[in-house]
Design an enzyme around this catalytic site. Structure first.
Site, PDB file in Angstrom:
ATOM      1  N   ASP A  12      -9.480  -8.031  14.350  1.00 16.70           N
ATOM      2  CA  ASP A  12     -10.833  -7.759  14.826  1.00 16.70           C
ATOM      3  C   ASP A  12     -11.865  -8.663  14.144  1.00 16.70           C
ATOM      4  OD1 ASP A  12     -12.561  -5.710  16.275  1.00 16.70           O
ATOM      5  OD2 ASP A  12     -13.400  -5.562  14.257  1.00 16.70           O
ATOM      6  N   GLU A  14      -9.325 -12.206  17.229  1.00 22.28           N
ATOM      7  CA  GLU A  14     -10.531 -12.003  18.029  1.00 22.28           C
ATOM      8  C   GLU A  14     -11.610 -12.877  17.375  1.00 22.28           C
ATOM      9  OE1 GLU A  14     -13.734  -8.738  19.629  1.00 22.28           O
ATOM     10  OE2 GLU A  14     -13.220  -8.873  17.525  1.00 22.28           O
TER      11      GLU A  14
HETATM   12  C1  NOJ Z   1     -14.635  -5.927  18.261  1.00 25.60           C
HETATM   13  C2  NOJ Z   1     -14.130  -4.664  18.863  1.00 25.60           C
HETATM   14  O1  NOJ Z   1     -13.403  -4.965  20.030  1.00 25.60           O
HETATM   15  C3  NOJ Z   1     -15.351  -3.807  19.144  1.00 25.60           C
HETATM   16  O2  NOJ Z   1     -15.035  -2.675  19.912  1.00 25.60           O
HETATM   17  C4  NOJ Z   1     -15.997  -3.433  17.830  1.00 25.60           C
HETATM   18  O3  NOJ Z   1     -17.225  -2.766  18.084  1.00 25.60           O
HETATM   19  C5  NOJ Z   1     -16.288  -4.668  16.974  1.00 25.60           C
HETATM   20  N1  NOJ Z   1     -15.235  -5.640  16.977  1.00 25.60           N
HETATM   21  C6  NOJ Z   1     -16.552  -4.272  15.530  1.00 25.60           C
HETATM   22  O4  NOJ Z   1     -15.353  -3.879  14.910  1.00 25.60           O
END
Ligand code: NOJ
Length: 488
Positions: free
Chosen positions: A189, A251
């Site tokens: 993430d 991500e």
């Molecule tokens: C990306 C995640 O997909 C999202 O849902 C989240 O709010 C943020 N990162 C923070 O962790």
């Protein structure tokens, strides 16, 4: 070849996949009972959004304990059982690793304040001008000490200090904990937020629009110092060291050019430039070419293709319902791993904005339960009161689409079955300005995102797959459609 090279990875949003105990919230036993569906689609793996104990300020992305399961989802024993059942069906399992921040309720925040990023304010004002992702200052003042802590997202999600070796060691321990249980990899993430400028310099005003969508207030600045620090690579190397050969999908919320350095230690990173491309032929072609040019260290594709997830409007709402099939053809024929968000396989649409919304950033509409049965109130998701209501289960559901050869779900199944036969490589093909065309070895993929028919490019042979029967006719491809053809 690594197992993920051409894998289809199904994103499970645990709260909304399937409920086994009638509390209206999805859970691990529910996921276990839905494995048949994921296998039937032909997916190779599933990724679960966070299942850790969480006070739900950011619906699981605020982790209060990295080494346990939230009681709403079950127990570690349920997890082990799910993993064993998935593995016995040949499905791999990816966890969601959230290394950038914890929940403010994680014991580390009180027991190890030095794990976090603190600074003195400028009088009553925060230490610098950084803005949080969903708006507002990225700093909150701690009433007790008067100092400010950094949070790239909600104030309930304090950022960890990756320049502290104890943080690195603790997070490596988290990876090992889940790897020892047998998981096959991690989606990581907010990776571009992991390390920020050590001197906490102000971000300059934005001089050009960012390539990806941002919250209005966040978009006013260029995130030169608040994200993506050059020494971020050391932190990612530490994650790799702990992960060994397990799959690491980043991500990284940057355009393709910004993602390239991340592939030094990751296997692949999400292709957000294509995800957020407008549904226009020229823009789609550019985004595919940019993302497809990214290479992993083994020379394979560096992009993990994805068009939808729990953070953004669903495919029919973003690209138009008439383009859902063409979008499936486009994504599932690209070389490299593809991620399918639960519900996309039945063309699931956004739910309504609810007055009592759960997510403060307004993402509830993208998180409504997967519609299993054509039953309007519970949709086979739960026997209790669902935490979010089904959207339109009478019009689309897994049960109704499973046996219908003309359904979106059948198209997903056919595309996933065809993927291994497409052959390697990708070459963009010159064609009519209104279409997107690329060659995969012996095949040609042609997508027409526009409203009217367009001529197929030279080299187009017989169709092997059509987004709907008859969209290819006399050398033309109908609007809003896609096809895979033999290449002559
Ligand atoms: C990306 C995640 O997909 C999202 O849902 C989240 O709010 C943020 N990162 C923070 O962790």
């Amino acid at each position: 070849m690594s197992w993920w090279r051409d894998a289809v990875i199904y994103q499970v949003y645990p709260r909304s996949f399937k409920d086994s105990n009638a509390d209206g919230v999805g859970d691990l036993r529910g996921i276990e009972s839905g494995l048949d569906h994921i296998c039937e689609l032909g997916a190779d793996a599933l990724w679960m959004s966070p299942i850790y104990p969480s006070p739900l300020a950011d619906f699981g992305y605020d982790v209060a304990d990295y080494e346990d399961v939230d009681p709403a989802y079950g127990t570690l024993e349920d997890f082990d059982r799910l993993l064993a059942r998935a593995h016995s069906r040949g499905l791999r399992v990816l966890m969601d690793l959230v290394p950038c921040h914890t929940s403010i309720q994680h014991p580390w925040f009180t027991e190890h304040p030095d794990f976090y990023i603190w600074a003195d304010g400028q009088g009553d004002r925060p230490p610098n001008n950084w803005v949080a992702t969903f708006g507002g200052p990225a700093w909150t003042r701690d009433e007790r000490t008067g100092r400010w802590y950094l949070h790239s997202f909600y104030p309930e999600q304090p950022d960890l200090d990756w320049r502290n070796p104890a943080v690195v060691a603790a997070m490596q321990g988290v990876l090992r904990f889940w790897l020892d249980r047998g998981v096959d990899g991690f989606r990581i993430d907010a990776l571009d937020r992991l390390v920020k400028d050590a001197d906490l310099r102000d971000d300059p005003p934005a001089s050009a629009p960012f390539v990806l969508p941002l919250h209005e207030e966040h978009a006013r600045l260029e995130h030169l110092y608040s994200t993506n620090s050059p020494d971020i690579q050391e932190a990612i190397a530490a994650l790799r060291e702990a992960a060994g050969d397990a799959l690491l999908v980043g991500e990284v919320y940057l355009g393709a050019a910004g993602v390239a350095p991340y592939l030094q230690h990751l296997d692949v990173a999400f292709a957000f430039e294509l995800f957020h491309s407008p549904w226009e032929p020229a823009r789609l072609r550019e985004a595919i070419a940019a993302c497809a040019s990214l290479e992993a260290t083994d020379g394979g594709p560096g992009s993990a293709w994805v068009l939808s997830n729990h953070d953004f409007p669903r495919l029919p709402d973003r690209f138009g319902p008439e383009n859902v099939r063409a979008a499936a053809v486009l994504m599932l024929t690209l070389p490299g791993p593809c991620f399918v968000y639960q519900g996309d396989e039945i063309g699931q649409r956004n739910g309504p904005e609810s007055p009592n919304s759960h997510d403060r950033a307004g993402r509830d509409p993208y998180r409504h339960p997967l519609q299993w049965e054509p039953e309007p109130l519970r949709a086979g998701f739960t026997t209790g009161e669902p935490w979010l209501a089904p959207v339109d289960a009478e019009s689309r559901s897994v049960a109704a689409q499973r046996t219908d050869p003309g359904s979106v779900m059948s198209l997903y199944r056919d595309l996933i079955a065809l993927r291994p036969h497409l052959g390697g490589g990708l070459e963009m093909v010159d064609a009519d300005a209104g279409i997107v065309a690329f060659a995969r070895a012996e095949h040609l993929v042609v997508v027409n995102p526009t409203t009217r028919p367009r001529p197929l490019p030279p080299g187009a042979g017989e169709p092997v797959l059509e987004s709907e029967p008859g969209v290819v006719s006399d050398g033309w491809l109908a609007g809003h459609s896609g096809t895979v053809l033999a290449r002559t």
